[in-house]
Each structure stands twice: as structure tokens, then as C-alpha cells.
Motif scaffolding. Sequence first.
Motif, short mmCIF file in Angstrom:
data_model
loop_
_atom_site.label_atom_id
_atom_site.label_comp_id
_atom_site.label_asym_id
_atom_site.label_seq_id
_atom_site.Cartn_x
_atom_site.Cartn_y
_atom_site.Cartn_z
N THR A 224 0.83 -1.20 0.00
CA THR A 224 0.00 0.00 0.00
C THR A 224 0.87 1.25 0.00
O THR A 224 0.61 2.19 -0.75
N MET B 279 2.42 1.73 -3.41
CA MET B 279 1.45 2.25 -4.38
C MET B 279 1.26 3.75 -4.20
O MET B 279 1.25 4.50 -5.18
N LYS B 280 1.12 4.18 -2.95
CA LYS B 280 0.91 5.61 -2.68
C LYS B 280 2.12 6.44 -3.08
O LYS B 280 1.98 7.57 -3.55
N ALA B 281 3.32 5.86 -2.90
CA ALA B 281 4.55 6.58 -3.23
C ALA B 281 4.94 6.43 -4.70
O ALA B 281 5.93 7.01 -5.14
N LYS B 282 4.15 5.64 -5.44
CA LYS B 282 4.41 5.39 -6.87
C LYS B 282 5.82 4.83 -7.11
O LYS B 282 6.53 5.24 -8.02
N GLU B 283 6.19 3.85 -6.28
CA GLU B 283 7.49 3.17 -6.41
C GLU B 283 7.26 1.85 -7.15
O GLU B 283 6.98 0.81 -6.54
N ALA B 284 7.38 1.90 -8.46
CA ALA B 284 7.02 0.75 -9.30
C ALA B 284 7.90 -0.46 -9.04
O ALA B 284 7.39 -1.60 -8.98
N LEU C 205 7.01 -1.99 -5.66
CA LEU C 205 5.67 -2.56 -5.73
C LEU C 205 5.70 -3.90 -6.47
O LEU C 205 5.07 -4.87 -6.05
N SER C 206 6.44 -3.96 -7.56
CA SER C 206 6.54 -5.19 -8.33
C SER C 206 7.15 -6.32 -7.49
O SER C 206 6.64 -7.45 -7.50
#
Length: 79
Positions: free
Chosen positions: A12, A15-20, A23-24
Motif C-alpha cells: 500500500t 502504491m501511494k509513493a508510486k514506487e514501481a 511494488l513489483s
Amino acid sequence: MLLRDKVNADMTAAMKAKEAGRLSALRMLKAAIMNKGVEKGHDLDDAEVMQVVASLVKQRRDSIEQFVKGGRADLADKE
């Protein structure tokens, strides 16, 4: 807090920090934990989750080693 709950919380946050990239990796870890839980027929405890993490780390290191030997530094960097 259980490790699998921490993975969900970290997903979560990623996702909020837009760390692709992060996240992957977390999604891959969550999928492996869920698959192992289905295979065993119960929710995994922290020790079993750590075994899953250790196996994923070993797989990634082996992949990197093979990519480097094959001259594919681009794939090794991505891995």
C-alpha cells in the motif's frame, strides 16, 4: 504484526509513493506467499514466510548470475 500483513502494508505504501520497482517485488512476494499457503493448505506463519523469502532471494541471485554469464547486463540490472 505478521510478515504477510507487513507485506500488504508495504504494498500500500509503495502504491501511494508510486514506487514501481518496489511494488513489483512486493507483489511477486505476496503471490509466492499465497501460492505456498494454498499448497500447504493453511495460512503461513512467519517462519514459513521467511522460507519463501529465502527461496525467492536465491532464485533472483541465480538469475542475476546467469544473466551476467550470458552477457545480459541489462536483464541482470532489472532482476
